[in-house]
Design a protein around this motif. Structure first.
Motif, PDB file in Angstrom:
ATOM      1  N   TYR A   1       1.840   5.449   6.253  1.00 13.97           N
ATOM      2  CA  TYR A   1       3.116   4.772   6.303  1.00 13.97           C
ATOM      3  C   TYR A   1       3.472   4.561   4.773  1.00 13.97           C
ATOM      4  O   TYR A   1       4.416   5.090   4.489  1.00 13.97           O
ATOM      5  CB  TYR A   1       3.118   3.749   7.178  1.00 13.97           C
ATOM      6  N   HIS A   2       2.606   3.597   4.064  1.00 12.09           N
ATOM      7  CA  HIS A   2       3.054   3.439   2.870  1.00 12.09           C
ATOM      8  C   HIS A   2       1.722   3.663   1.850  1.00 12.09           C
ATOM      9  O   HIS A   2       1.626   3.098   0.480  1.00 12.09           O
ATOM     10  CB  HIS A   2       3.507   1.823   2.572  1.00 12.09           C
ATOM     11  N   ARG A   3       0.831   4.349   2.159  1.00 17.85           N
ATOM     12  CA  ARG A   3      -0.360   4.853   1.445  1.00 17.85           C
ATOM     13  C   ARG A   3      -1.405   3.682   1.104  1.00 17.85           C
ATOM     14  O   ARG A   3      -2.009   3.826   0.197  1.00 17.85           O
ATOM     15  CB  ARG A   3       0.211   5.642   0.307  1.00 17.85           C
ATOM     16  N   TRP A   4      -1.220   2.826   1.452  1.00 22.44           N
ATOM     17  CA  TRP A   4      -2.508   1.734   1.352  1.00 22.44           C
ATOM     18  C   TRP A   4      -3.903   2.487   1.716  1.00 22.44           C
ATOM     19  O   TRP A   4      -3.868   3.127   2.790  1.00 22.44           O
ATOM     20  CB  TRP A   4      -2.463   0.383   2.242  1.00 22.44           C
TER      21      TRP A   4
ATOM     22  N   CYS B   1      -3.612  -0.789  10.209  1.00 26.84           N
ATOM     23  CA  CYS B   1      -3.475  -1.077   8.819  1.00 26.84           C
ATOM     24  C   CYS B   1      -3.164  -2.760   8.380  1.00 26.84           C
ATOM     25  O   CYS B   1      -2.179  -3.430   9.179  1.00 26.84           O
ATOM     26  CB  CYS B   1      -2.196  -0.381   8.138  1.00 26.84           C
TER      27      CYS B   1
ATOM     28  N   CYS C   1      -3.330   5.074   4.900  1.00 23.79           N
ATOM     29  CA  CYS C   1      -2.390   4.674   5.904  1.00 23.79           C
ATOM     30  C   CYS C   1      -1.224   5.682   5.725  1.00 23.79           C
ATOM     31  O   CYS C   1      -0.750   5.708   4.510  1.00 23.79           O
ATOM     32  CB  CYS C   1      -1.968   3.434   5.743  1.00 23.79           C
TER      33      CYS C   1
ATOM     34  N   HIS D   1      -1.189  -3.705   6.252  1.00 23.62           N
ATOM     35  CA  HIS D   1       0.060  -3.893   5.356  1.00 23.62           C
ATOM     36  C   HIS D   1       0.817  -4.482   6.643  1.00 23.62           C
ATOM     37  O   HIS D   1       1.105  -5.518   6.768  1.00 23.62           O
ATOM     38  CB  HIS D   1       0.477  -2.730   4.742  1.00 23.62           C
ATOM     39  N   ARG D   2       1.331  -3.415   7.533  1.00 25.12           N
ATOM     40  CA  ARG D   2       2.435  -3.764   8.397  1.00 25.12           C
ATOM     41  C   ARG D   2       1.953  -3.349   9.792  1.00 25.12           C
ATOM     42  O   ARG D   2       2.725  -3.356  10.668  1.00 25.12           O
ATOM     43  CB  ARG D   2       3.719  -3.351   8.144  1.00 25.12           C
ATOM     44  N   GLY D   3       0.531  -2.901   9.957  1.00 26.59           N
ATOM     45  CA  GLY D   3      -0.037  -2.747  11.240  1.00 26.59           C
ATOM     46  C   GLY D   3       0.077  -1.434  11.732  1.00 26.59           C
ATOM     47  O   GLY D   3      -0.214  -1.116  12.742  1.00 26.59           O
ATOM     48  N   PHE D   4       0.398  -0.502  10.898  1.00 25.96           N
ATOM     49  CA  PHE D   4       0.651   0.984  11.247  1.00 25.96           C
ATOM     50  C   PHE D   4      -0.876   1.292  11.650  1.00 25.96           C
ATOM     51  O   PHE D   4      -1.991   1.086  11.397  1.00 25.96           O
ATOM     52  CB  PHE D   4       1.043   1.803  10.035  1.00 25.96           C
TER      53      PHE D   4
HETATM   54  S1  FES Z   1       1.770  -0.210   7.129  1.00 27.93           S
HETATM   55 FE1  FES Z   1      -0.039   0.731   6.375  1.00 27.93          FE
HETATM   56  S2  FES Z   1       0.761   1.193   4.233  1.00 27.93           S
HETATM   57 FE2  FES Z   1       2.272   0.190   5.228  1.00 27.93          FE
END
Ligand code: FES
Ligand SMILES: [Fe+2]
Length: 424
Positions: free
Chosen positions: A120-123, A98, A118, A100-103
């Motif tokens: 984690y935070h739904r991006w 991802c 994603c 965002h933060r790499g999930f």
């Molecule tokens: S790490 Fe993917 S949405 Fe936050």
């Protein structure tokens, strides 16, 4: 450091790119690699950077992602990758990470999805990798700046390869050769009848080396050798004439070149033993519906290898695709996919256990051989030995290729001394 008082065979490795280079360059021609190449974590990291993040890596078959939204995932070195069909049916590949933060976006091995969300935070990403939604971000946040990082992807004859490098090596010569050779096998019209993962506790090069010779076949593979023609029978003039007569027939019938060879591959069509029609325990075909066009009046197999990650066999009725990916210095994931015609029905057209038997047994035998070889090479008493010029020519080609790639990578590192083990 490499000990100056040791003989070449006794050289030890104590880390560092410079000493890897010394070790590479001190290798005796036509001999195996020093033990550190099969065990050392630093050399393993170099292998990932120099080989698995640079070369074209086989990932799977097009028939595994037939429709928009179908995806499959693999991990190459430390990098999870997702390969999918976008809405237009194009095959694309992305780092499965991802923005965002790499999930790690997608955990499933295969599946179907309208978008990549994603957890984690739904991006949420479209299938072309662009970012569609990211909630609770500031007004000046521009989603266009955060698409998934794409990965180069190529297909040939129904198989898929990815390359993690920004500037991939030329795929065209291999693609051209295999397009012709794979055409009779119609892998685009196949389905995966079964897939099996096997973890072999050996270095990835050990797995590839083992696959490159049949020196061990007579003692290690009774079931395989029921139908598998040992290429080295070619040394027998009668057998060579016999094989050439098959090649003439197949080439006349339009099955492409019987042999192709390049720096990273070799693909050869050969008859099976005797009257065998497939690689099964009784030599009879395993699948009632052929996969593609049968080679004219004979049932050979197309065997092909592509460094560093795959070796395969196409038969009249099924194809077995074998992918190997490193999991660690002494651990390799070997994934086998049995492909049959898309319309073949288990129970009606094939018995699954009969289809799987030879290669399941063979793979288990090879796992045992690789692990025992690894155990011997791990010893401080291991000394690299010479290869047989005839029976291990394929091993030598692979090992020489590997040494050249690693040496080239180390050259690049020496020109950018601030980089530690990874190319730019
Ligand atoms: S790490 Fe993917 S949405 Fe936050
Ligand atoms: Fe084997």
């Amino acid at each position: 450091m490499i000990s100056t008082s040791a003989t070449l065979e006794q050289q030890t490795f104590a880390g560092g790119a410079a000493s890897v280079r010394d070790l590479l360059r001190a290798r005796r021609p036509r001999h195996g690699l020093p033990g550190a190449f099969y065990t050392d974590p630093d050399i393993y990291a170099l292998d990932i950077a120099a080989i698995f993040e640079r070369e074209w890596i086989f990932v799977g078959a097009l028939c595994e992602i037939p429709k928009p939204g179908n995806f499959l995932t693999v991990t190459i070195g430390n990098s999870p990758i997702i390969v999918l069909r976008d809405r237009k049916g194009e095959v694309r590949a992305f780092f499965n990470t991802c923005r965002h933060r790499g999930f790690k976006l997608c955990d499933a091995a295969k599946g179907h999805t309208p978008a990549l969300i994603c957890p984690y935070h739904r991006w949420t990403y479209r299938l072309d990798g662009t970012l569609a939604h990211a909630k609770h971000m500031p007004e000046d946040f521009n989603p266009e700046e955060f698409p998934l990082v794409s990965v180069h992807v190529r297909t040939v004859g129904g198989t898929i390869y990815v390359c993690l490098a920004d500037d991939p090596p030329d795929f065209a010569p291999y693609q051209e050769a295999l397009t012709q050779q794979l055409a009779p096998h119609a892998l685009e019209h196949a389905k995966v009848a079964f897939e099996a993962d096997l973890v072999e506790y050996g270095n990835w090069k050990m797995v590839m080396e083992n696959s490159r010779e049949c020196y061990h076949c007579a003692t290690g593979h009774d079931e395989l050798m029921l139908t598998f023609l040992d290429i080295y029978d070619f040394a027998n003039p009668d057998q060579a004439t016999n094989i050439r007569s098959y090649w003439d027939k197949w080439e006349t019938a339009g099955f492409g070149p019987s042999v192709s060879e390049g720096p990273t591959h070799r693909a050869v069509r050969l008859p099976l033993t005797g009257d065998a029609r497939s690689m099964t325990m009784d030599g009879k075909i395993a699948v009632g519906r052929p996969l593609g066009q049968a080679p004219a009046d004979a049932y050979g197999s197309l065997r092909w290898v592509h460094y560093p990650s795959t070796f395969n066999h196409c038969l009249n009725d099924y194809t077995v695709l074998i992918r190997m990916l490193p999991l660690g210095p002494e651990e390799t994931l070997v994934t086998t996919k049995w492909l049959v015609d898309a319309d073949a029905v288990e129970g009606r057209d094939y018995d699954l256990s009969n289809l799987l038997k030879v290669w399941t047994i063979t793979n288990d035998q090879d796992k045992a051989l690789v692990e025992r070889n690894q155990a011997g090479v791990r010893s401080s008493g291991y000394r690299p030995g010479p290869y047989s010029p005839s029976l291990e020519a394929g091993v030598l080609k692979f090992v020489d290729w590997y040494c050249e790639k690693l040496d080239h990578h180390l050259d690049g590192l020496s020109r950018s001394p601030n980089r530690d083990g990874r190319s730019s």
